[in-house]
Design an enzyme around this catalytic site. Structure first.
Site, PDB file in Angstrom:
ATOM      1  N   LYS A 172      52.808  10.766  37.093  1.00 29.57           N
ATOM      2  CA  LYS A 172      54.042  11.248  37.734  1.00 29.57           C
ATOM      3  C   LYS A 172      55.242  11.267  36.789  1.00 29.57           C
ATOM      4  CE  LYS A 172      52.635  11.928  42.043  1.00 29.57           C
ATOM      5  NZ  LYS A 172      52.639  13.301  42.609  1.00 29.57           N
TER       6      LYS A 172
ATOM      7  N   GLU B 130      61.353  12.582  47.090  1.00 24.13           N
ATOM      8  CA  GLU B 130      60.534  12.097  48.203  1.00 24.13           C
ATOM      9  C   GLU B 130      59.398  11.307  47.593  1.00 24.13           C
ATOM     10  OE1 GLU B 130      59.980  14.952  46.760  1.00 24.13           O
ATOM     11  OE2 GLU B 130      57.824  14.785  46.421  1.00 24.13           O
TER      12      GLU B 130
ATOM     13  N   SER C   3      44.284   9.610  36.935  1.00 25.73           N
ATOM     14  CA  SER C   3      45.703   9.941  37.072  1.00 25.73           C
ATOM     15  C   SER C   3      46.615   8.718  37.193  1.00 25.73           C
ATOM     16  CB  SER C   3      45.901  10.864  38.265  1.00 25.73           C
ATOM     17  OG  SER C   3      45.364  10.265  39.432  1.00 25.73           O
TER      18      SER C   3
END
Lengths: 400, 269
Positions: free
Chosen positions: A92, A114, A382
């Site tokens: 991210k 968010e 990830s």
């Protein structure tokens, strides 16, 4: 051969994507689109982005040959792209740095985001602290309860976390609330969306910032194995880590791209988060057209996954397109299968994977079994699973 | 001429501004909706904006989102809303009904199917909040082929070049959203609205409605002086939310009378 060149100028991937927003947001999106066009190829901007990826995030993330796992599974060689080793523990951060640098150039002193599991919220709060930007993170009140450590992390980093009480009190409602904030405060606020969804230019922009994953992998696979993998496997909620590793491979022939959605309790139960695999109807939500889990009246239905990061009723429009043109395949893995793969990686390789990534691992194991020992499956790992230990303990009836 | 156009024409001849209340269909309970609509008309509504409940109303504030949630508890979807319009039409064939909602419920049944069913329910106009003109060409064509007016929003941030694009697609009227933000927000700046409405009028002959932030007699009166229609949404829904089965219709009637008096008292600029 015609190279892949999507989306079109208005953000369409075939019938998917687009800009389905209220008139109050059109100007803000136009401004963003123009500024992103200006900077996406700007050498100075890209150099600053690359600098932070290297020195702040710790890129390039390594590729690791999971030999013991491969032997245990008994088939193709499984390689892992180690996004779990990034600063803040997941992919991210790549995207939040890109968008925050853009926010700075646009003169916006305030960023909002968010978050579902909290990973994108933490990544946003992190870069906001690093750049001295005010940061507000919207999070469904259910998720605030489920992800207390990440809420505390965001607060440590100076962010304000706003619990969202409307609707199902999860990720989609947090997104609605962030959009509302943006409409109201657009003059000084940049909305950092965490996945390859939302109105144009977000799906394209987030993909571009995340494509560093696949770009590195292409070079690293040549170094490690002397060739490209036969299959690339990544989990898909909104789909940003998958787009990040898929995108540079789209024009590479003979590399299968496989997105793994969350089958939750099983596709047949309806309690899942797999709109592509389940062939959900196409609809419009959060600014784009895509496959969408909904009822006959077009209302969005509640999703289920053990992994908060995959618990989303839609999917990025580019995945919808890649499914339709058959360049990527989409499959789904249940909660139980993901949990088994989670424990397997912990015990076999000494790596605690995120529950999201465990879905990709579970499918990679299934796939590898059907392949020869000299074939290669590359999994995008990830994120790391430290954030998930409470969930895992609870499922095993263990009190921490 | 559509019912909406005819209504504006008549009001203009009388020197009056239209009062358009908004309610969400099915709020507080589907059994009340048709009665509420008749109550609105009896107490001065020139047209009615009827909200289609949606699970994710991104452009609305908490008040209207709660109305959607109350309606969705009773499974009030687009099909049920169209049935309510049909039921209303048994007693009232003159008041224009404008449906307001989000794209997905329409996409779920398809644009052509929606337009057919809206026509057979005798709907007059449709506002689709998240269909900007660039994304809904086919939909607009289907509506206009059936004499249903596609009504579009204009916002304080809409550039004049976009106003052109929008008014070329719109019919019936255009709806100027008088605030940045979501429905139900505060801080209505009448001077700024007045200036923007004057600018819009230079670009179109369509009537201009104004909404978002009109919550009492004084804001209604001030807005009526500069607009062709005054839309009152969140305040109406708040009164519905605060009512019980016994006083629901009388509370709504009281608010409508207050607003109607104010709108009629406005001196046109």
């Amino acid at each position: 051969m015609k190279l892949y060149d999507m989306p079109d100028a208005r953000g369409h991937f075939g019938q998917y994507g687009g800009t389905f927003v209220a008139e109050t947001l059109v100007e803000a999106l136009d401004e963003l689109r123009v500024m992103y066009e200006k900077y996406r190829h700007d050498p100075e901007f890209l150099a600053e982005f690359a600098y932070d990826l290297k020195h702040f995030v710790g890129r390039p993330s390594p590729i690791y040959h999971a030999k013991r796992l491969s032997d245990k599974v008994g088939g193709a060689q499984i390689y892992l792209k180690r996004e779990d080793l990034n600063h803040t523990g997941a992919h991210k951060i790549n995207n939040t740095i890109g968008q925050a640098l853009l926010a700075k150039r646009m003169g916006k002193p305030r960023v909002i985001a968010e978050t579902g599991a909290g990973q994108h919220g933490v990544a946003t709060a992190t870069i906001a602290a690093r750049l001295g930007l005010e940061c507000v993170v919207y999070m469904g009140s259910e998720d605030v309860k489920r992800q207390a450590p990440n809420v505390f992390r965001m607060k440590l980093l100076g962010a304000t976390v706003v619990p969202v009480e409307s609707g199902s009190k999860t990720l989609k409602d947090a997104l609605n609330e962030a959009m509302r904030d943006w409409v109201t405060n657009v003059h000084n606020t940049f909305y950092i969306i965490g996945t390859v969804a939302g109105p144009h230019p977000y799906p394209m922009m987030v993909r571009d910032f995340q494509s560093v994953i696949g770009t590195e992998a292409k070079v690293q696979m040549m170094e490690m194995a002397g060739r490209q993998p036969d299959a690339v496997v990544a989990c898909v909620g909104g789909g940003s880590n998958a787009m990040g590793i898929f995108y540079p491979y789209i024009d590479v022939p003979n590399v299968r791209l496989i997105g793994v959605e969350a089958a939750g309790h099983g596709l047949e139960t309806g309690m899942h988060a797999a709109p592509l695999t389940a062939n959900s109807p196409v609809g419009v939500l959060h600014g784009n057209r895509t496959y969408l889990m909904q009822d006959a009246d077009g209302n969005i239905i509640e999703t289920h996954s053990v992994s908060a990061g995959l618990d989303y009723p839609g999917v990025g429009p580019e995945h919808a397109w890649l499914k339709d043109i058959k360049r990527a395949e989409y499959v789904a893995i249940t909660d139980d299968e993901a949990m088994a793969a989670f424990h397997n990686l912990c015990r076999t390789e000494g790596i605690i994977p995120a529950l999201e990534s465990s879905h990709a691992l579970a499918y990679a194991e299934k796939l590898a079994k059907t392949m020869r020992k000299d074939e290669i499956v590359l999994v995008n790992l990830s994120g790391r699973g430290d954030k998930d230990i409470n969930t895992v303990a609870k499922l095993a009836n263990i009190t921490l | 001429m559509s019912r909406i156009q005819a209504t504006f024409k008549t009001l203009k001849q009388q020197g009056k501004t239209a009062l358009i209340p908004y309610i969400t269909a099915g709020d507080p309970h589907p059994k009340h909706t048709v009665d509420l609509m008749h109550t609105l008309v009896k107490n001065g509504a020139d047209m009615i904006e009827l909200g289609i409940p949606f699970s994710d109303p991104m452009a609305d504030g908490p008040v209207i989102q709660r109305a959607s949630e109350r309606a969705l508890v009773h499974k009030v979807g687009l099909t049920a809303v169209l049935e309510m319009v049909k039921a209303f039409r048994q007693m009232d064939q003159t008041t224009p009904i404008i449906l307001m909602g989000y794209a997905n419920p329409i996409e779920a049944i398809g644009a052509v199917n929606f337009a057919d069913r809206a026509k057979s329910a005798d709907v007059d106009g449709v506002i689709t909040v998240d269909y900007p003109p660039e994304e809904c060409g086919e939909f607009v064509k289907e509506l206009r082929a059936r004499d249903i007016d596609p009504v579009f929003l204009l916002s304080p941030t809409t550039e004049p070049s976009r106003v052109d694009l929008i008014v070329n697609q719109a019919s019936g009227f255009v709806y100027y959203v008088s605030l940045k933000g979501v429905t139900g927000a505060a801080n209505l700046d009448i001077a700024e609205v007045s200036q923007r409405v004057a600018g819009i009028r230079q670009q179109t002959n369509l009537p201009v409605g104004v909404g978002f932030g009109i919550r009492d007699a004084s804001t209604a009166k001030a807005t009526a002086a500069i607009a062709d229609a005054v839309v009152v949404g969140s305040r109406m829904v708040q009164v519905i939310e605060a009512s019980n089965n016994e006083n629901l219709l009388s509370n709504v009637a009281t608010l409508m009378q207050e607003l109607k008096t104010a709108v009629d008292a406005a001196v046109k600029r």
